[in-house]
Structures are given as structure tokens and as C-alpha cells.
Design a protein around this motif. Structure first.
Motif, PDB file in Angstrom:
ATOM      1  N   ALA A   3      15.428  -0.837   1.090  1.00  0.00           N
ATOM      2  CA  ALA A   3      14.773  -1.607   2.148  1.00  0.00           C
ATOM      3  C   ALA A   3      15.554  -2.868   2.503  1.00  0.00           C
ATOM      4  CB  ALA A   3      13.361  -1.987   1.715  1.00  0.00           C
ATOM      5  N   ASP A   4      16.152  -3.499   1.490  1.00  0.00           N
ATOM      6  CA  ASP A   4      16.777  -4.789   1.712  1.00  0.00           C
ATOM      7  C   ASP A   4      18.263  -4.722   2.013  1.00  0.00           C
ATOM      8  OD1 ASP A   4      14.327  -5.749   1.138  1.00  0.00           O
ATOM      9  OD2 ASP A   4      14.794  -6.362  -0.898  1.00  0.00           O
ATOM     10  N   GLY A   5      18.915  -3.619   1.623  1.00  0.00           N
ATOM     11  CA  GLY A   5      20.359  -3.532   1.772  1.00  0.00           C
ATOM     12  C   GLY A   5      21.042  -4.545   0.883  1.00  0.00           C
ATOM     13  N   ALA A  52      -4.081  -6.867  -3.371  1.00  0.00           N
ATOM     14  CA  ALA A  52      -3.323  -5.817  -2.686  1.00  0.00           C
ATOM     15  C   ALA A  52      -3.388  -5.996  -1.169  1.00  0.00           C
ATOM     16  CB  ALA A  52      -3.848  -4.445  -3.084  1.00  0.00           C
ATOM     17  N   GLN A  53      -4.562  -6.339  -0.650  1.00  0.00           N
ATOM     18  CA  GLN A  53      -4.704  -6.529   0.790  1.00  0.00           C
ATOM     19  C   GLN A  53      -3.886  -7.720   1.263  1.00  0.00           C
ATOM     20  OE1 GLN A  53      -6.755  -4.415   2.944  1.00  0.00           O
ATOM     21  NE2 GLN A  53      -5.294  -5.433   4.309  1.00  0.00           N
ATOM     22  N   HIS A  58       0.744  -9.953   4.192  1.00  0.00           N
ATOM     23  CA  HIS A  58       1.655 -11.089   4.248  1.00  0.00           C
ATOM     24  C   HIS A  58       3.075 -10.811   3.774  1.00  0.00           C
ATOM     25  CE1 HIS A  58      -2.330 -13.006   4.362  1.00  0.00           C
ATOM     26  NE2 HIS A  58      -1.741 -13.985   5.014  1.00  0.00           N
ATOM     27  N   SER A  59       3.313  -9.713   3.077  1.00  0.00           N
ATOM     28  CA  SER A  59       4.678  -9.441   2.605  1.00  0.00           C
ATOM     29  C   SER A  59       5.585  -9.046   3.770  1.00  0.00           C
ATOM     30  CB  SER A  59       4.680  -8.322   1.568  1.00  0.00           C
ATOM     31  OG  SER A  59       6.016  -7.988   1.203  1.00  0.00           O
ATOM     32  N   ALA A  84       4.193  -0.973   1.228  1.00  0.00           N
ATOM     33  CA  ALA A  84       3.858   0.431   0.965  1.00  0.00           C
ATOM     34  C   ALA A  84       3.118   0.584  -0.356  1.00  0.00           C
ATOM     35  CB  ALA A  84       5.128   1.278   0.961  1.00  0.00           C
ATOM     36  N   LEU A  85       3.570  -0.149  -1.389  1.00  0.00           N
ATOM     37  CA  LEU A  85       2.889  -0.055  -2.679  1.00  0.00           C
ATOM     38  C   LEU A  85       1.484  -0.640  -2.592  1.00  0.00           C
ATOM     39  CD1 LEU A  85       2.882   0.679  -5.645  1.00  0.00           C
ATOM     40  CD2 LEU A  85       3.902  -1.550  -6.149  1.00  0.00           C
ATOM     41  N   ALA A  86       1.338  -1.778  -1.919  1.00  0.00           N
ATOM     42  CA  ALA A  86       0.015  -2.382  -1.776  1.00  0.00           C
ATOM     43  C   ALA A  86      -0.940  -1.437  -1.043  1.00  0.00           C
ATOM     44  CB  ALA A  86       0.129  -3.707  -1.028  1.00  0.00           C
ATOM     45  N   ASN A  87      -0.450  -0.801  -0.012  1.00  0.00           N
ATOM     46  CA  ASN A  87      -1.280   0.147   0.737  1.00  0.00           C
ATOM     47  C   ASN A  87      -1.661   1.346  -0.123  1.00  0.00           C
ATOM     48  OD1 ASN A  87      -2.448   0.999   3.379  1.00  0.00           O
ATOM     49  ND2 ASN A  87      -1.006   2.696   3.123  1.00  0.00           N
TER      50      ASN A  87
END
Length: 240
Positions: A48-50, A195-196, A201-202, A209-212
Motif C-alpha cells: 500500500a505504501d510503496g 475499529a470504526q 480516520h486512517s 481494510a483490517l478495521a472494516n
């Protein structure tokens, strides 16, 4: 008249596997899950970050705080689930406990993998949940930040206190099953806001994706635990 087969000695029974070997195998499997989670976490974050160092989360960020605090929150759930799985005699409870333990241990491995790659400590320094600086709009009416200190003295909302953990370990049968369901349901409810908040905010797709995923899986488990409690004539504990 005896035949040659009749005179052959009885084959020796294989030696009985020592009892401790089961725990060695289980422990090795849990370690493997944790390491797999850490590897996935590092891989997804790098993807994701490269190679852009400016994308690496810093201390105090939503991403670092979420990974540190949710790992701590999850590990208590793993401890409770392991106890219920090993001491309950109810197949439904044992299966639920196994599912929770497996899912959350893998997620802990993923978050610890992120922290390792970001060069951040596994544990937060100072108070928990300092990374949640914006008013919450989920479950608190949007009137202010979520409470930092639960009424039972636990470190974070939903977590069981030391006394509650000790009490659960003295119970057996239906009493153990009900207590486990009540504590774990409240535990899931307490982790929902974290998680929400991370999802809202991330800035990192892997963290969002992990929080979801947590919200989806724990939402289903909360519904299941509510039904299991009702079937056993019990009610949930007050929400954290």
C-alpha cells in the motif's frame, strides 16, 4: 495344529502420546498463525505504501495507536477464548471460542507486523487511546470523545477487569458459558468504536481494510452471542 501365523508374536501397540504433546502442537499452531499474520501485515503495508518514507505512520498517529491498542484489546479476547475452548463442555461455545481465538490472533500478528515495519513499540507509552482525538459519531451521539476509563477499572472499553477474569476461571458448566458470552460480547462492543475510528480516520488502505474486517466479523459474532445468551436464559451485560 498351530500355524506359523498363530505362533507369530502380537504386534506391539504404538506408545501412547504424552499429554503435553497436544499443547506443544497447539502452541506451535498458534505461533504459526501469529507469524503468518505478521507477514501478511508487513506485506500489505509495503504494497500500500510503496517505498515512500513519508507514508510511514509516526508515533501518536491513528495507525500506530490503533495497532498498539487493538492488539492489547485483542489479546485479552484470545486469552478468554482459549479458556472457554479448553474448559467448556458445550460444542457451540467451544466452536465460537475457537473462531474468535483464531481470527483475533491472526489480526494481532498483522498489527504487530505493521508496528515492526514502522519502527514503533508494540505497546503504547502512557494512556491508551490517545490517538482518538476527534469526537465520536458512532454510539456516543457525536457529543465528545469516547470514555477513556471504563467503570470496571479495565484499561479500555469492553475489556474485563482482573477480578472478572479470575471469576470466569472459577466457573464450570452453564455458568462458565454464560459468563464467557457476556464478557466476550461486551468486549466486542467495546472494540467497535476503536475499529470504526480507524476506518474513518486512517489514511492507509491496509489499516482501513483490517478495521472494516473487524467490524464485519465481530458484528456477526455479537449477533451470535446475543442469541446464544438468550437460548441459555441470560442477558448481555450493560454496554461499555
Amino acid at each position: 495344529m498351530s500355524t506359523e501365523a498363530d505362533l507369530a508374536p502380537e504386534p506391539e501397540a504404538p506408545p501412547e502420546r504424552p499429554g503435553w504433546s497436544r499443547w506443544v502442537i497447539i502452541g506451535a499452531a498458534l505461533l504459526a498463525v501469529l507469524l503468518i499474520g505478521a507477514t501478511i501485515g508487513m506485506f500489505l503495508t509495503r504494497l500500500a505504501d510503496g517505498a515512500d518514507d513519508t507514508a510511514t505512520p509516526k508515533a501518536g498517529s491513528v495507525e500506530v495507536g490503533f495497532a498498539q491498542d487493538m492488539s492489547t484489546h485483542h489479546l485479552q479476547a484470545v486469552t478468554m477464548a482459549n479458556w472457554a475452548r479448553d474448559h467448556s463442555t458445550d460444542p457451540e461455545i467451544r466452536q465460537l471460542a475457537f473462531d474468535i481465538q483464531s481470527t483475533q490472533l491472526e489480526q494481532v500478528g498483522r498489527m504487530k507486523g505493521w508496528l515492526m515495519m514502522w519502527g514503533q513499540p508494540e505497546q503504547a507509552i502512557g494512556a491508551y487511546m490517545k490517538w482518538m482525538t476527534e469526537p465520536m459519531g458512532h454510539g456516543h451521539g457525536g457529543s465528545g470523545p469516547m470514555p477513556m476509563q471504563p467503570a470496571n477499572g479495565a484499561p479500555m472499553p469492553g475489556m474485563a477487569s482482573d477480578a472478572e477474569m479470575a471469576k470466569m476461571q472459577t466457573l464450570t458448566g452453564k455458568a462458565l458459558d454464560v459468563d464467557f458470552l457476556q464478557l466476550m460480547l461486551r468486549h466486542h462492543q467495546g472494540g467497535t468504536d476503536m475499529a470504526q475510528y480507524a476506518l474513518d480516520h486512517s489514511q492507509l488502505p491496509a489499516v482501513k481494510a483490517l478495521a472494516n474486517s473487524m467490524l464485519t466479523s465481530q458484528g456477526a459474532e455479537m449477533n451470535q452471542m446475543t442469541l446464544l445468551l438468550k437460548a441459555r436464559g441470560a442477558e448481555p451485560l450493560p454496554a461499555p
